[in-house]
Design an enzyme around this catalytic site. Structure first.
Site, PDB file in Angstrom:
ATOM      1  N   GLU A   1       0.905  -1.219   0.409  1.00  0.00           N
ATOM      2  CA  GLU A   1       0.237  -0.365  -0.092  1.00  0.00           C
ATOM      3  C   GLU A   1       1.502   0.791   0.108  1.00  0.00           C
ATOM      4  OE1 GLU A   1      -3.887   2.214   2.227  1.00  0.00           O
ATOM      5  OE2 GLU A   1      -2.502   0.964   3.365  1.00  0.00           O
TER       6      GLU A   1
ATOM      7  N   ASP B   1      -2.892  11.561  -1.727  1.00  0.00           N
ATOM      8  CA  ASP B   1      -2.946  13.252  -1.530  1.00  0.00           C
ATOM      9  C   ASP B   1      -3.687  13.827  -3.249  1.00  0.00           C
ATOM     10  OD1 ASP B   1      -2.778  12.227   0.819  1.00  0.00           O
ATOM     11  OD2 ASP B   1      -0.322  13.239   0.874  1.00  0.00           O
TER      12      ASP B   1
ATOM     13  N   LYS C   1      -2.294  21.394  -8.063  1.00  0.00           N
ATOM     14  CA  LYS C   1      -2.028  22.064  -8.883  1.00  0.00           C
ATOM     15  C   LYS C   1      -1.777  21.230 -10.518  1.00  0.00           C
ATOM     16  CE  LYS C   1      -0.732  25.518  -5.649  1.00  0.00           C
ATOM     17  NZ  LYS C   1      -0.301  25.845  -4.718  1.00  0.00           N
TER      18      LYS C   1
ATOM     19  N   GLU D   1     -11.436   5.944   4.377  1.00  0.00           N
ATOM     20  CA  GLU D   1     -13.000   5.734   3.661  1.00  0.00           C
ATOM     21  C   GLU D   1     -14.237   5.855   4.333  1.00  0.00           C
ATOM     22  OE1 GLU D   1     -12.707   2.117   1.459  1.00  0.00           O
ATOM     23  OE2 GLU D   1     -15.012   1.627   1.001  1.00  0.00           O
TER      24      GLU D   1
HETATM   25  N1  SAM Z   1      -4.516   5.491   2.603  1.00  0.00           N
HETATM   26  C1  SAM Z   1      -5.109   6.036   4.103  1.00  0.00           C
HETATM   27  C2  SAM Z   1      -6.508   6.009   3.921  1.00  0.00           C
HETATM   28  O1  SAM Z   1      -7.227   5.621   3.158  1.00  0.00           O
HETATM   29  O2  SAM Z   1      -6.982   5.855   5.111  1.00  0.00           O
HETATM   30  C3  SAM Z   1      -4.778   7.247   3.618  1.00  0.00           C
HETATM   31  C4  SAM Z   1      -5.142   8.523   3.367  1.00  0.00           C
HETATM   32  S1  SAM Z   1      -3.840  10.005   3.425  1.00  0.00           S
HETATM   33  C5  SAM Z   1      -5.037  10.911   2.472  1.00  0.00           C
HETATM   34  C6  SAM Z   1      -3.003   9.996   2.160  1.00  0.00           C
HETATM   35  C7  SAM Z   1      -1.504   8.886   2.878  1.00  0.00           C
HETATM   36  O3  SAM Z   1      -0.447   9.067   2.028  1.00  0.00           O
HETATM   37  C8  SAM Z   1      -0.540  10.752   3.873  1.00  0.00           C
HETATM   38  O4  SAM Z   1      -0.393  10.012   5.191  1.00  0.00           O
HETATM   39  C9  SAM Z   1       0.926  10.781   2.810  1.00  0.00           C
HETATM   40  O5  SAM Z   1       1.781  11.153   4.274  1.00  0.00           O
HETATM   41  C10 SAM Z   1       1.358   9.739   2.667  1.00  0.00           C
HETATM   42  N2  SAM Z   1       1.139   9.726   1.020  1.00  0.00           N
HETATM   43  C11 SAM Z   1       1.332  10.862   0.036  1.00  0.00           C
HETATM   44  N3  SAM Z   1       2.131  10.750  -1.031  1.00  0.00           N
HETATM   45  C12 SAM Z   1       3.283   9.626  -0.128  1.00  0.00           C
HETATM   46  C13 SAM Z   1       4.656   9.867  -1.422  1.00  0.00           C
HETATM   47  N4  SAM Z   1       4.794   9.904  -2.073  1.00  0.00           N
HETATM   48  N5  SAM Z   1       5.437   8.376  -1.022  1.00  0.00           N
HETATM   49  C14 SAM Z   1       5.348   8.152   0.733  1.00  0.00           C
HETATM   50  N6  SAM Z   1       3.402   8.610   1.655  1.00  0.00           N
HETATM   51  C15 SAM Z   1       2.659   9.766   1.090  1.00  0.00           C
END
Ligand code: SAM
Length: 213
Positions: free
Chosen positions: A43, A117, A121, A195
């Site tokens: 994941e 995320d 932009k 979710e």
């Molecule tokens: N997957 C989880 C959920 O659905 O509940 C968390 C969603 S959260 C919006 C997105 C997570 O991805 C954050 O904790 C963020 O720090 C991590 N993340 C985003 N871009 C990343 C990257 N390039 N490398 C590692 N982690 C990343």
């Protein structure tokens, strides 16, 4: 997701048996990390790890690796794991951009992207985890027959992700714009933290499952 910096989180991460340090050394040798040759699912952007934790409990015959870039967030995943003691899950604190330096060709049985995320932009589009640039990285590490599954409540991000498929080696085997209304697709659905939060607030959840063309 970024949590307030929590003092001591770096020490906890450094000492946790769940966190694989200097993971590049295990590229091509994840069987050594787990002590078995069970399939390894990854994941990317796991957050506090609820989704992966549930999958690992349900499927002891599989291995799971969670990637998260923030120590403060990873700490939460470690704390929960220490209560349960699962042997088939490992965590990596790293930028997902480096994923091909950690997994060898075909070493991942599949990839999960959950509520990634959005990077709204245009100039940041390549940072989106379902972008064509990332799909090419996943293509290097996912085994033959392996799949990529992506869920999000963000329709703009999902539309972008679907458009990106044209520039990739992947095609959608399953696609829905309202996962929770689809009884068949909901069978076996494991909810992520986001979710739970967004569906409870009434948002529709989009999902695709990709296979190679
Ligand atoms: N997957 C989880 C959920 O659905 O509940 C968390 C969603 S959260 C919006 C997105 C997570 O991805 C954050 O904790 C963020 O720090 C991590 N993340 C985003 N871009 C990343 C990257 N390039 N490398 C590692 N982690 C990343």
């Amino acid at each position: 997701m970024r949590l307030r910096n929590i003092s001591g989180s770096r020490d906890v991460i450094a000492n946790s048996p769940y966190v694989v340090k200097e993971a590049q050394q295990y590229r091509g040798n994840w069987a050594d990390v787990f002590g078995n040759t069970n399939p390894v699912y990854v994941e990317v952007g796991m957050g506090k790890g609820q989704f992966l934790h549930t999958l690992a409990s349900l499927h002891p015959e599989c291995n799971y690796v969670g990637i998260e870039k923030y120590s403060s967030v990873l700490l939460r995943a470690i704390q929960k794991l220490e209560a349960d003691e699962l042997s088939n899950i490992r965590l990596l604190r790293m930028e997902a951009e480096e994923i091909v330096s950690v997994f060898g060709k075909g070493e991942a049985a599949g990839i999960y992207l959950n509520f990634s995320d959005p990077w709204p932009k245009d100039r940041h589009a390549k940072r989106r985890l379902p972008s064509a640039e990332f799909l090419a990285r996943y293509d290097e590490i996912v085994a033959d027959g392996g799949k990529i599954e992506f869920k999000t409540d963000n329709r703009a991000l999902f539309d972008f992700a679907v458009e990106e498929l044209a520039r990739s080696a992947w095609k959608a085997e399953v696609i829905t714009y309202d996962l929770h209304a689809d009884e068949k697709l909901m069978q076996g659905n494991v909810m992520t933290e986001y979710e739970e939060k967004f569906s409870a607030a009434g948002s529709r959840i989009c999902k695709y499952v990709l296979v190679r063309r």
